[in-house]
Write an enzyme that holds these catalytic residues in place. Structure first.
Site, PDB file in Angstrom:
ATOM      1  N   CYS A 170       1.013  -1.166  -0.332  1.00 37.48           N
ATOM      2  CA  CYS A 170       0.094   0.422  -0.193  1.00 37.48           C
ATOM      3  C   CYS A 170       0.521   1.045   0.199  1.00 37.48           C
ATOM      4  O   CYS A 170       0.402   1.766  -0.810  1.00 37.48           O
ATOM      5  CB  CYS A 170      -0.834   0.093   1.236  1.00 37.48           C
ATOM      6  SG  CYS A 170      -0.312   0.276   2.825  1.00 37.48           S
ATOM      7  N   HIS A 225      -2.626   1.337   6.978  1.00 39.70           N
ATOM      8  CA  HIS A 225      -2.700   1.294   5.068  1.00 39.70           C
ATOM      9  C   HIS A 225      -3.425   2.864   4.683  1.00 39.70           C
ATOM     10  O   HIS A 225      -3.535   3.546   5.591  1.00 39.70           O
ATOM     11  CB  HIS A 225      -3.830   0.103   5.774  1.00 39.70           C
ATOM     12  CG  HIS A 225      -4.124   0.036   3.643  1.00 39.70           C
ATOM     13  ND1 HIS A 225      -3.877  -1.239   3.359  1.00 39.70           N
ATOM     14  CD2 HIS A 225      -5.174   0.367   3.424  1.00 39.70           C
ATOM     15  CE1 HIS A 225      -4.244  -0.952   1.874  1.00 39.70           C
ATOM     16  NE2 HIS A 225      -5.285  -0.021   1.151  1.00 39.70           N
ATOM     17  N   HIS A 244      -6.537   2.029  -4.138  1.00 40.33           N
ATOM     18  CA  HIS A 244      -4.659   1.215  -2.970  1.00 40.33           C
ATOM     19  C   HIS A 244      -4.164   0.040  -3.711  1.00 40.33           C
ATOM     20  O   HIS A 244      -5.671  -1.011  -4.179  1.00 40.33           O
ATOM     21  CB  HIS A 244      -5.463   1.353  -1.569  1.00 40.33           C
ATOM     22  CG  HIS A 244      -6.834   0.252  -1.244  1.00 40.33           C
ATOM     23  ND1 HIS A 244      -6.841  -0.477  -0.167  1.00 40.33           N
ATOM     24  CD2 HIS A 244      -8.015  -0.643  -2.329  1.00 40.33           C
ATOM     25  CE1 HIS A 244      -7.971  -1.241  -0.056  1.00 40.33           C
ATOM     26  NE2 HIS A 244      -8.034  -1.095  -1.487  1.00 40.33           N
TER      27      HIS A 244
END
Length: 384
Positions: free
Chosen positions: A299, A347, A359
């Site tokens: 990520c 994240h 993402h």
């Protein structure tokens, strides 16, 4: 002769019955513990429902991502320590050359002094056939002595600096070894979590896996649309020129073109639009922990690579990226903003407008578009 009587059968009542029941319950508890694991975590229990498996797998992925960001941070620090160590070693080698040159100069002066003899200056003056010439030589010798003292001082300075550099290199080497140990620890955690997730998923039936994949893919809308990109569309190629295809343009609502006569590369929002264009071209790329492109990403690696293509340098980890720009409220989000999730800031995605982001989710899903509501929102930052 004594009579042999058959012993009476005891009924399982009272303390004896309770003891038997306790033994049976203990055996059942042991079997249950074996099935679930000593830490209480369900290990690939075939009785788990699909929703329970999904919840457990999501939890394992979240924990793996926390460890991944720690790994990324440790890797970044290990790289910096290795570069510092190499610089120190190079400088120490240069200092060693200078020190050896100073020692050779001292050796030459010492040899010259030895050849001139050790007689006292007054005796040499008295025995000299040409006192005037001797005095000139004595003055030269005095200057040579000054040069010798200076050479000794330089050699001492070089030696002290060399020892300082060697000491600093030893410290840096210890730091590097510590970082490498940390890397291995995080790597073990990551592979353990991902392995457990795979074991859980492997117990699902083909129908359950298909349902789970449909649920995972249905939230993004664009998850696999670019999974077979051409070389021209690979993330490593950078943002394409305007008008080269749907992935070239920024998301709806993102600024484009020139503003107040500025070149487009300097217009407000241009870098955000370029980062989004890169991220759109990365759609369908696999998630690989620790990867920063061009063909796979985690990520924070996707975010770093996208903004690098737009000329913006970002830190490697999520918890550093959130402080790379200025914070913005969720109600003020604009395309290109970084959106962060979970309490540990583990994240990150790139906001593209309309409540959506791009993402790299986890090993079970490629880079894709997804709603920012699918995870616990933790904050946002604007870096361009």
């Amino acid at each position: 002769m004594a009579a042999h009587r058959k012993p009476r059968q005891r009924s399982l009542r009272g303390p004896t019955a309770r003891t038997a029941a306790t033994v049976a319950l203990a055996g059942a508890a042991t079997a249950a513990t074996t099935a679930t694991g000593l830490d209480g975590t369900a290990h690939a229990d075939p009785q788990l429902s699909l929703s329970e498996v999904k919840a457990e797998v999501d939890k394992l992925y979240e924990e793996a991502e926390v460890a991944t960001e720690k790994y990324n941070g440790a890797e970044e620090k290990a790289g910096a320590a290795e570069r510092r160590l190499n610089d120190l070693r190079d400088e120490a080698a240069r200092r060693a050359d200078r020190y050896n040159a100073a020692r050779e100069a001292l050796g030459a002066l010492a040899a010259a002094q030895y050849r001139s003899g050790g007689a006292a200056p007054a005796m040499q003056l008295a025995l000299s056939d040409d006192p005037e010439r001797y005095l000139e030589g004595a003055a030269f010798a005095e200057r040579a002595g000054d040069r010798q003292a200076s050479a000794v001082g330089r050699a001492r300075t070089q030696l002290r600096e060399l020892e300082r550099l060697r000491g600093a290199a030893r410290v840096e080497l210890t730091t590097l070894k510590s970082r490498q140990t940390e890397l291995n620890r995080h790597k073990k955690t990551i592979t353990g979590k991902l392995g457990e997730a795979r074991r859980l998923l492997s117990r699902l039936t083909a129908e359950q896996r298909a349902r789970l994949a449909a649920d995972e893919g249905g939230s993004g809308g664009e998850g696999g649309e670019r999974s077979s990109r051409t070389d021209a569309g690979r993330p490593g190629a950078g943002p394409p020129a305007s008008g080269s295809g749907p992935a070239a343009g920024p998301a709806a609502g993102s600024p484009t073109g020139s503003a107040a006569g500025q070149p487009s590369s300097q217009a407000p929002g241009f870098r955000a639009a370029a980062a989004i264009a890169y991220a759109r071209q990365a759609l369908g790329s696999p998630y690989v922990w620790g990867a920063t492109g061009p063909d796979a990403f985690d990520c924070s690696g996707l975010v770093q690579a996208a903004y690098r293509s737009a000329g913006v340098s970002l830190p490697r980890t999520t918890y550093a990226q959130i402080d790379a720009g200025h914070r913005v409220a969720r109600s003020e989000l604009a395309p290109g903003d970084l959106v962060f999730f979970y309490s540990g800031i583990s994240h990150v995605g790139i906001y593209i407008g309309n409540g959506q982001m791009i993402h790299a989710p986890n090993p079970s899903a490629p880079v894709r578009v997804a709603p920012i509501d699918e995870m616990p929102f933790a904050g946002a930052a604007r870096v361009a």
